[in-house]
Motif scaffolding. Structure first.
Motif, PDB file in Angstrom:
ATOM      1  N   GLY A   1     -13.408  -3.974  49.696  1.00 54.34           N
ATOM      2  CA  GLY A   1     -13.726  -5.363  49.372  1.00 54.34           C
ATOM      3  C   GLY A   1     -14.960  -5.472  48.489  1.00 54.34           C
ATOM      4  O   GLY A   1     -14.979  -6.236  47.522  1.00 54.34           O
ATOM      5  N   LEU A   2     -16.016  -4.690  48.827  1.00 52.91           N
ATOM      6  CA  LEU A   2     -17.234  -4.706  48.017  1.00 52.91           C
ATOM      7  C   LEU A   2     -16.975  -4.178  46.613  1.00 52.91           C
ATOM      8  O   LEU A   2     -17.472  -4.728  45.619  1.00 52.91           O
ATOM      9  CB  LEU A   2     -18.327  -3.876  48.704  1.00 52.91           C
ATOM     10  CG  LEU A   2     -18.884  -4.445  50.016  1.00 52.91           C
ATOM     11  CD1 LEU A   2     -19.869  -3.474  50.651  1.00 52.91           C
ATOM     12  CD2 LEU A   2     -19.557  -5.796  49.778  1.00 52.91           C
ATOM     13  N   LEU A   3     -16.192  -3.111  46.517  1.00 49.12           N
ATOM     14  CA  LEU A   3     -15.822  -2.586  45.200  1.00 49.12           C
ATOM     15  C   LEU A   3     -15.025  -3.620  44.416  1.00 49.12           C
ATOM     16  O   LEU A   3     -15.224  -3.795  43.205  1.00 49.12           O
ATOM     17  CB  LEU A   3     -14.990  -1.300  45.354  1.00 49.12           C
ATOM     18  CG  LEU A   3     -15.749  -0.004  45.615  1.00 49.12           C
ATOM     19  CD1 LEU A   3     -14.759   1.128  45.914  1.00 49.12           C
ATOM     20  CD2 LEU A   3     -16.623   0.370  44.421  1.00 49.12           C
ATOM     21  N   GLY A   4     -14.117  -4.307  45.121  1.00 50.64           N
ATOM     22  CA  GLY A   4     -13.301  -5.331  44.482  1.00 50.64           C
ATOM     23  C   GLY A   4     -14.143  -6.446  43.889  1.00 50.64           C
ATOM     24  O   GLY A   4     -13.915  -6.881  42.754  1.00 50.64           O
ATOM     25  N   VAL A   5     -15.142  -6.903  44.658  1.00 53.00           N
ATOM     26  CA  VAL A   5     -16.032  -7.960  44.169  1.00 53.00           C
ATOM     27  C   VAL A   5     -16.858  -7.451  42.992  1.00 53.00           C
ATOM     28  O   VAL A   5     -17.008  -8.146  41.967  1.00 53.00           O
ATOM     29  CB  VAL A   5     -16.963  -8.447  45.294  1.00 53.00           C
ATOM     30  CG1 VAL A   5     -18.035  -9.385  44.746  1.00 53.00           C
ATOM     31  CG2 VAL A   5     -16.158  -9.159  46.372  1.00 53.00           C
TER      32      VAL A   5
ATOM     33  N   ILE B   1      -6.030  -4.072  45.919  1.00 57.09           N
ATOM     34  CA  ILE B   1      -6.432  -5.476  46.121  1.00 57.09           C
ATOM     35  C   ILE B   1      -7.199  -6.049  44.935  1.00 57.09           C
ATOM     36  O   ILE B   1      -7.474  -7.252  44.913  1.00 57.09           O
ATOM     37  CB  ILE B   1      -7.277  -5.640  47.402  1.00 57.09           C
ATOM     38  CG1 ILE B   1      -8.634  -4.942  47.255  1.00 57.09           C
ATOM     39  CG2 ILE B   1      -6.526  -5.137  48.618  1.00 57.09           C
ATOM     40  CD1 ILE B   1      -9.596  -5.202  48.400  1.00 57.09           C
ATOM     41  N   LEU B   2      -7.542  -5.221  43.959  1.00 61.98           N
ATOM     42  CA  LEU B   2      -8.318  -5.694  42.808  1.00 61.98           C
ATOM     43  C   LEU B   2      -7.670  -6.892  42.111  1.00 61.98           C
ATOM     44  O   LEU B   2      -8.363  -7.888  41.825  1.00 61.98           O
ATOM     45  CB  LEU B   2      -8.543  -4.543  41.816  1.00 61.98           C
ATOM     46  CG  LEU B   2      -9.310  -4.887  40.537  1.00 61.98           C
ATOM     47  CD1 LEU B   2     -10.712  -5.409  40.873  1.00 61.98           C
ATOM     48  CD2 LEU B   2      -9.400  -3.664  39.619  1.00 61.98           C
ATOM     49  N   PRO B   3      -6.352  -6.873  41.828  1.00 65.02           N
ATOM     50  CA  PRO B   3      -5.748  -8.043  41.175  1.00 65.02           C
ATOM     51  C   PRO B   3      -5.834  -9.312  42.020  1.00 65.02           C
ATOM     52  O   PRO B   3      -5.947 -10.416  41.472  1.00 65.02           O
ATOM     53  CB  PRO B   3      -4.280  -7.616  40.968  1.00 65.02           C
ATOM     54  CG  PRO B   3      -4.310  -6.128  40.988  1.00 65.02           C
ATOM     55  CD  PRO B   3      -5.376  -5.775  41.965  1.00 65.02           C
ATOM     56  N   LEU B   4      -5.775  -9.182  43.350  1.00 62.74           N
ATOM     57  CA  LEU B   4      -5.857 -10.349  44.232  1.00 62.74           C
ATOM     58  C   LEU B   4      -7.221 -11.023  44.110  1.00 62.74           C
ATOM     59  O   LEU B   4      -7.313 -12.242  43.967  1.00 62.74           O
ATOM     60  CB  LEU B   4      -5.612  -9.927  45.688  1.00 62.74           C
ATOM     61  CG  LEU B   4      -4.222  -9.423  46.052  1.00 62.74           C
ATOM     62  CD1 LEU B   4      -4.212  -8.918  47.489  1.00 62.74           C
ATOM     63  CD2 LEU B   4      -3.194 -10.518  45.883  1.00 62.74           C
ATOM     64  N   ILE B   5      -8.279 -10.216  44.186  1.00 66.07           N
ATOM     65  CA  ILE B   5      -9.634 -10.774  44.084  1.00 66.07           C
ATOM     66  C   ILE B   5      -9.859 -11.336  42.684  1.00 66.07           C
ATOM     67  O   ILE B   5     -10.475 -12.394  42.507  1.00 66.07           O
ATOM     68  CB  ILE B   5     -10.683  -9.696  44.417  1.00 66.07           C
ATOM     69  CG1 ILE B   5     -10.447  -9.149  45.837  1.00 66.07           C
ATOM     70  CG2 ILE B   5     -12.102 -10.261  44.308  1.00 66.07           C
ATOM     71  CD1 ILE B   5     -11.378  -8.016  46.220  1.00 66.07           C
ATOM     72  N   PHE B   6      -9.348 -10.649  41.683  1.00 68.27           N
ATOM     73  CA  PHE B   6      -9.503 -11.080  40.297  1.00 68.27           C
ATOM     74  C   PHE B   6      -8.837 -12.439  40.055  1.00 68.27           C
ATOM     75  O   PHE B   6      -9.443 -13.351  39.492  1.00 68.27           O
ATOM     76  CB  PHE B   6      -8.905 -10.019  39.372  1.00 68.27           C
ATOM     77  CG  PHE B   6      -8.838 -10.420  37.923  1.00 68.27           C
ATOM     78  CD1 PHE B   6      -9.978 -10.494  37.145  1.00 68.27           C
ATOM     79  CD2 PHE B   6      -7.616 -10.749  37.346  1.00 68.27           C
ATOM     80  CE1 PHE B   6      -9.911 -10.865  35.815  1.00 68.27           C
ATOM     81  CE2 PHE B   6      -7.537 -11.121  36.019  1.00 68.27           C
ATOM     82  CZ  PHE B   6      -8.687 -11.180  35.249  1.00 68.27           C
TER      83      PHE B   6
END
Length: 555
Positions: A363-367, A438-443
């Motif tokens: 999650g932190l990497l995603g943000v 999950i990167l596309p979801l956060i993006f």
């Protein structure tokens, strides 16, 4: 000021581009490259050999058929429920609409295990029906294609339900009334007025369900039986160290996903419907006929009962003492043993802690990656925009099994992106795969807030002497925080129960809760597996409440 801003933007754009190339593009190309190599020579023999076998072609056909079937069944269920909620007025409507979102709060592997306990060969409902109706055999078989499709229908209808529910709010009811006054039939109204408005939502949901369908692993591996698909065969090839065959299967699975994605995106752009400046909202229908109203209430009750039954089952079975429920239809021995075991034995608690830790890392990497990507793409005219957005969205079309194999093929050797270390077999590779997934979801979630960000706020900060970095940190970030939080929560839920990439990449040091649950089932510790499920659900609910509070705080 402009030079400083431009310098920051270019620097961030270059760093993001290098990062995305190193962890998304290169791993994808590595797998493609490996599928065409025989030693050091280019060849298509791997594809020829694979496709020459009838059984392998059957895996491809099964995968595509499952993907389309998932889209059709989820589309029918989710769209019907969206109109059901949107058109009719009934008591507790708000509660019902929220309960219909239950599957999104429960990780997929937990649902599959709960369904096995309910509808499996020795399941509670299966055996109850057999006993009540004095049947010689079980009334249905919860396995194979139909079992997998049943699970997909439950877990993925929400994509259509959410998307179509939003689209329905944009339907101008005045045009429907005008059409009725001109004598148009209901079918004509639906295809000429309603369908064009909801079509983009249907196509968007279709992409998500198709990729989810062909990338499904937990259901095919646990209840698939003889119905085999590419995801299960990829793990089989990887387990036997046939990485060339696994790479071929990953490339084929990725190509199938991308073809469907591009076709849907093409029609999505063609079917974009101009929003009305001012529209009349749909009028809710009140059922006045008492009989119809009772039938409606009964249907609603049965629907909600079916939706929450797996969750209820998970909670009840979590108290079953291990080893006591082997023959009887209903468990009889209940205790706190499973929870005591989890919280008193470090090796039993460790999978739960591992999943939390790895979900936090991802999650932190995603943000850290999604937020600057979103800012660069939405708020700047950087020359890197198209490349960054394309790279960020690649994982959206990649099933989890493909992401896992891509990382294995890339980081089984030293690389500058792994700090000259081999990452296969280490702790970090699994949360890295979670992050990519999950990167596309956060993006996308961050983009929604970023597009709604009024430039006047940033301009005011800069006019008062605030630097670009200060403005982003103290003005921009707090305003877009609700979008970031929403994306992170959805991503966290997915990571907590992620089974596909976990099965490929976990080690003794980072065994997640999904693997621990499946292992417990095979060791006949159903209560322990369900206790893990309860802890996961409770943790997700607490996280959801906290995220709601944070979003309200930043409104």
């Amino acid at each position: 000021m402009n030079r400083s801003k431009k310098r920051y933007e270019n620097l961030i754009g270059i760093v993001l581009l290098v990062f995305l190339v190193g962890y998304i593009l290169i791993p994808t190309l590595k797998t493609v490259n490996l599928s065409f190599l025989e030693g050091n020579n280019f060849t298509i023999s791997h594809y020829k050999n694979f496709l020459s076998l009838k059984t392998n072609r059957a895996f491809i056909i099964n995968t595509i058929f499952l993907g389309f079937s998932t889209v059709i069944i989820c589309g029918l269920i989710g769209t019907s429920l969206a109109f059901f909620i949107g058109y009719f007025k009934f008591p507790c409507k708000s509660i019902v609409s929220k309960l219909l979102l239950t599957p999104i709060m429960v990780p997929g592997v937990i649902i599959v295990i709960a369904f096995i306990q309910l509808y499996g060969e020795s399941g509670i409902i299966t055996k109850s029906l057999e006993m009540i109706f004095h049947l010689d055999r079980i009334p249905f078989k919860f396995a194979g294609f139909w079992g997998i499709l049943f699970v997909h229908a439950y877990t993925q209808y929400i994509y259509f339900f959410i998307n179509v529910s939003v689209a329905i709010k944009h339907i101008d009811y005045s045009t429907i009334e005008a059409a009725k006054n001109l004598g148009a039939k209901n079918s004509k109204i639906f295809f000429s007025i309603i369908l064009p408005v909801i079509k983009p939502a249907l196509l968007g949901a279709s992409i998500m369900t198709f990729i989810g369908g062909i990338g499904s692993f937990s259901a095919p591996s646990l209840i698939g039986g003889k119905f085999r698909v590419l995801t299960t065969q990829i793990l089989f090839a990887k387990s036997n160290n046939h990485m060339d065959i696994a790479s071929v299967e990953v490339v084929l699975l990725t190509v199938i996903a991308f073809i469907f994605l591009f076709v849907c995106r093409y029609y999505e752009k063609k079917s974009s419907f101009p929003a009305q400046v001012k529209s009349v909202e749909i009028k809710e229908i009140i059922i006045e006929n008492s009989l119809l109203r009772k039938l409606f209430v009964t249907f609603t009750f049965l629907l909600i009962f079916f939706i929450i039954l797996p969750v209820i089952t998970i909670f009840i079975l979590s108290f079953v003492t291990s080893g006591t429920w082997l023959v009887e239809i209903f468990p009889k021995d209940f205790s706190w043993t499973n929870y005591i075991k989890i919280f008193t034995k470090s090796n039993t608690l460790k999978p739960f802690i591992n999943s939390i830790n790895m979900s936090v890392i991802s999650g932190l990497l995603g943000v850290a990656v999604a937020v600057p990507c979103s800012y660069i793409i939405v708020k700047t005219k950087s020359k890197f925009n198209f490349l960054i957005e394309s790279l960020v969205m690649i994982p959206w079309a990649l099933p989890a099994s493909a992401i896992a194999i891509n990382l294995i093929n890339t980081f089984n050797k030293t690389s500058i992106f792994s700090l000259n270390k081999i990452l296969v077999g280490t702790y970090i590779l699994l949360p890295l795969s979670y992050f990519i997934g999950i990167l596309p979801l956060i993006f996308r979630s961050t983009n929604i807030s970023m597009y709604n960000l009024n430039d006047a706020y940033e301009d005011a900060s800069k006019s008062l002497g605030g630097s670009w970095l200060y403005t982003f940190r103290r003005v921009t970030l707090p305003i877009i925080m609700p979008g970031i939080v929403s994306g992170v929560v959805i991503g966290f839920i997915r990571c907590m129960g992620e089974y596909t990439s976990s099965a490929y990449l976990y080690t003794v040091a980072n065994k997640p809760i999904s693997i621990a649950m499946v292992n417990a089932v095979f060791e006949y510790e159903i209560g322990l597996a369900m206790a893990y499920g309860v802890l996961t659900i409770v943790f997700i609910l607490i996280l959801s409440f906290i995220s709601t509070a944070l979003k309200n705080k930043h409104k």
